[in-house]
Write a protein that holds these residues in place. Sequence first.
Motif, PDB file in Angstrom:
ATOM      1  N   UNK A   1      -6.224   1.130  15.031  1.00 29.14           N
ATOM      2  CA  UNK A   1      -7.200   1.632  14.054  1.00 29.14           C
ATOM      3  C   UNK A   1      -8.190   0.556  13.605  1.00 29.14           C
ATOM      4  N   UNK A   2      -8.321  -0.510  14.399  1.00 34.53           N
ATOM      5  CA  UNK A   2      -9.247  -1.578  14.048  1.00 34.53           C
ATOM      6  C   UNK A   2     -10.603  -1.332  14.701  1.00 34.53           C
ATOM      7  N   UNK A   3     -11.640  -1.298  13.865  1.00 35.60           N
ATOM      8  CA  UNK A   3     -12.995  -1.117  14.410  1.00 35.60           C
ATOM      9  C   UNK A   3     -13.379  -2.329  15.255  1.00 35.60           C
ATOM     10  N   UNK A   4     -13.017  -3.533  14.809  1.00 35.06           N
ATOM     11  CA  UNK A   4     -13.348  -4.750  15.548  1.00 35.06           C
ATOM     12  C   UNK A   4     -12.726  -4.739  16.945  1.00 35.06           C
ATOM     13  N   UNK A   5     -11.441  -4.459  17.047  1.00 38.14           N
ATOM     14  CA  UNK A   5     -10.775  -4.449  18.348  1.00 38.14           C
ATOM     15  C   UNK A   5     -11.373  -3.394  19.263  1.00 38.14           C
TER      16      UNK A   5
ATOM     17  N   UNK B   1     -20.318   5.065   9.960  1.00 38.21           N
ATOM     18  CA  UNK B   1     -21.340   4.979  11.011  1.00 38.21           C
ATOM     19  C   UNK B   1     -22.051   3.630  10.968  1.00 38.21           C
ATOM     20  N   UNK B   2     -22.366   3.175   9.756  1.00 37.28           N
ATOM     21  CA  UNK B   2     -23.009   1.874   9.618  1.00 37.28           C
ATOM     22  C   UNK B   2     -22.110   0.766  10.170  1.00 37.28           C
ATOM     23  N   UNK B   3     -20.841   0.868   9.852  1.00 38.65           N
ATOM     24  CA  UNK B   3     -19.870  -0.111  10.322  1.00 38.65           C
ATOM     25  C   UNK B   3     -19.811  -0.112  11.853  1.00 38.65           C
ATOM     26  N   UNK B   4     -19.750   1.060  12.422  1.00 38.53           N
ATOM     27  CA  UNK B   4     -19.680   1.167  13.889  1.00 38.53           C
ATOM     28  C   UNK B   4     -20.912   0.571  14.544  1.00 38.53           C
TER      29      UNK B   4
ATOM     30  N   UNK C   1     -13.094  18.214 -13.121  1.00 28.71           N
ATOM     31  CA  UNK C   1     -14.497  18.489 -12.767  1.00 28.71           C
ATOM     32  C   UNK C   1     -15.293  17.201 -12.593  1.00 28.71           C
ATOM     33  N   UNK C   2     -14.897  16.143 -13.287  1.00 29.55           N
ATOM     34  CA  UNK C   2     -15.578  14.863 -13.120  1.00 29.55           C
ATOM     35  C   UNK C   2     -15.043  14.071 -11.937  1.00 29.55           C
ATOM     36  N   UNK C   3     -13.732  14.083 -11.760  1.00 26.84           N
ATOM     37  CA  UNK C   3     -13.117  13.259 -10.715  1.00 26.84           C
ATOM     38  C   UNK C   3     -13.365  13.850  -9.331  1.00 26.84           C
ATOM     39  N   UNK C   4     -13.232  15.166  -9.205  1.00 24.97           N
ATOM     40  CA  UNK C   4     -13.340  15.787  -7.883  1.00 24.97           C
ATOM     41  C   UNK C   4     -14.684  15.490  -7.210  1.00 24.97           C
ATOM     42  N   UNK C   5     -15.845  15.660  -7.878  1.00 23.95           N
ATOM     43  CA  UNK C   5     -17.108  15.321  -7.198  1.00 23.95           C
ATOM     44  C   UNK C   5     -17.207  13.847  -6.815  1.00 23.95           C
ATOM     45  N   UNK C   6     -16.689  12.959  -7.670  1.00 23.93           N
ATOM     46  CA  UNK C   6     -16.757  11.529  -7.346  1.00 23.93           C
ATOM     47  C   UNK C   6     -15.922  11.226  -6.107  1.00 23.93           C
ATOM     48  N   UNK C   7     -14.714  11.775  -6.048  1.00 20.78           N
ATOM     49  CA  UNK C   7     -13.846  11.527  -4.899  1.00 20.78           C
ATOM     50  C   UNK C   7     -14.457  12.098  -3.621  1.00 20.78           C
ATOM     51  N   UNK C   8     -14.969  13.329  -3.715  1.00 19.04           N
ATOM     52  CA  UNK C   8     -15.580  13.946  -2.532  1.00 19.04           C
ATOM     53  C   UNK C   8     -16.806  13.155  -2.083  1.00 19.04           C
ATOM     54  N   UNK C   9     -17.629  12.725  -3.048  1.00 18.90           N
ATOM     55  CA  UNK C   9     -18.817  11.959  -2.704  1.00 18.90           C
ATOM     56  C   UNK C   9     -18.445  10.635  -2.045  1.00 18.90           C
ATOM     57  N   UNK C  10     -17.472   9.942  -2.580  1.00 18.79           N
ATOM     58  CA  UNK C  10     -17.058   8.674  -1.980  1.00 18.79           C
ATOM     59  C   UNK C  10     -16.491   8.886  -0.578  1.00 18.79           C
ATOM     60  N   UNK C  11     -15.727   9.954  -0.393  1.00 20.92           N
ATOM     61  CA  UNK C  11     -15.175  10.223   0.930  1.00 20.92           C
ATOM     62  C   UNK C  11     -16.282  10.499   1.938  1.00 20.92           C
ATOM     63  N   UNK C  12     -17.272  11.305   1.522  1.00 19.87           N
ATOM     64  CA  UNK C  12     -18.373  11.614   2.432  1.00 19.87           C
ATOM     65  C   UNK C  12     -19.200  10.372   2.740  1.00 19.87           C
ATOM     66  N   UNK C  13     -19.481   9.563   1.702  1.00 17.99           N
ATOM     67  CA  UNK C  13     -20.250   8.344   1.935  1.00 17.99           C
ATOM     68  C   UNK C  13     -19.492   7.389   2.851  1.00 17.99           C
ATOM     69  N   UNK C  14     -18.201   7.264   2.633  1.00 19.35           N
ATOM     70  CA  UNK C  14     -17.405   6.358   3.461  1.00 19.35           C
ATOM     71  C   UNK C  14     -17.378   6.817   4.909  1.00 19.35           C
ATOM     72  N   UNK C  15     -17.223   8.113   5.106  1.00 16.99           N
ATOM     73  CA  UNK C  15     -17.111   8.620   6.472  1.00 16.99           C
ATOM     74  C   UNK C  15     -18.460   8.701   7.177  1.00 16.99           C
ATOM     75  N   UNK C  16     -19.451   9.281   6.460  1.00 20.91           N
ATOM     76  CA  UNK C  16     -20.731   9.543   7.125  1.00 20.91           C
ATOM     77  C   UNK C  16     -21.592   8.289   7.187  1.00 20.91           C
TER      78      UNK C  16
END
Length: 438
Positions: free
Chosen positions: A105-109, A39-42, A20-35
């Motif tokens: 899979x390189x954002x720079x290239x 996007x910020x990186x792009x 219950x503690x790990x699952x929300x942290x993992x999901x939150x990190x995945x969403x932050x990384x993706x969304x």
Amino acid sequence: MATIIKRFLPRSLFGRWLMLLVAPIVILQALLTYIFYERHWDIVTRRLTLGVAGEIAVLIDTRRENTDPTVLSALIERMQRSLEMHVTFQPGGKLPSDLPPPRRFSILDRMLIQALGERLNDPYMIDTQRSSHWVTIYAQLPDALMTVVVPESRVFSSSTYVFMIWMASASVLLLGIAVLFLRNQIKPIRRLAEAADAFGKGREITDFRPAGAEEIRAAARAFLAMRDRLRRHIRERTDMLAGVSHDLRTPLTRMKLQLSLMPAGTEIEELKSDISEMEKMVEAYLSFARGHSEQPAQPTDLGGLIAELAEDVRRRGRELKVELDEPITLPLRRLSFKRALSNLVENALRYGRNVRLTTARHGSRIEIRVEDDGPGVPEKERHKVFRPFYRLDQSRHGSGNVGLGLTIARDAVLAHGGEILLGQSEMGGLQVTIRLPV
């Protein structure tokens, strides 16, 4: 579907709370990384690559429109000094053929190729792999090969890496603190379970006290109160049974004395037989009561206890075959457990000629078997023989069988947290199996 999900869920309370503690942290990190970060990186990388591509396009247009080499040299020098852009022209040069392909899979290239495609009309190639800190861009002009070398920091932002490292480090730190907290919360529950298990096995509980959250403390206090009530009930019942049995001895002795003074006769002999039977019942009562008033369980050598029992049988002119699997030491109430085994062996010797006692270890439990070659017990009667005063042959008076032997044995085994089972022996008679936890 629910059954499949339950199969993969942790079974322990600690595992479920941790999930219950790990699952929300993992999901939150995945969403932050993706969304956010993706996007910020792009966006940041696109703006940087577009800026460099635009500067290269301006330089190419200036070279085409201005034939004065002095102006072009000054512009290149200024770009090198102010923009960290190193530019060279190779007259008649061609695009290199040995460059590694762009990374998929390189954002720079991806962003650099897209930006150059939007700003340049001439053929181009990029090299982002040969140097870890520099990016090389080749542009094929009609009369020369243009080579531009820029720092990687001009086209790619590494701050996202720093953000992700900080986020992951903070998550690991918070998760470690949560695990320590959960362990401290789970420990009182485990101790309560261990105390309940020890009490069920008849072992003394000395160092247990309520701890943890208020709900866990309430459960622990309820367990201690239940333990005290059970002990008080057993003690009162035992004292009452012992007192009644002891008080019955006096009138029985007086009746036996009076009968011995009366003239011999059939009725007198029958009365003497009844009194003898009652004396045996009283002795069985007292034996049953003594099994509850014994001291707490102590580490006991099971092999030594069985050897004493076999020696007692030998003194009476019978033989008990003993087969010990390995040396075994168990916490036992020695007298009550020896009395239980003695009752089982006495029953086997009463109805069979050959008796065998074996021990074996099976994982976390010990099995003790008493087998004989007697008539055995019918399967439909096996659940009844543990009842007090129940005898298969009700007409057998004076046989020494009061009907409490198996009851006392079962009570002693249950008090040690074990179980007792009846079955068919390979010898042809009854097989009594005792299973005790290690």
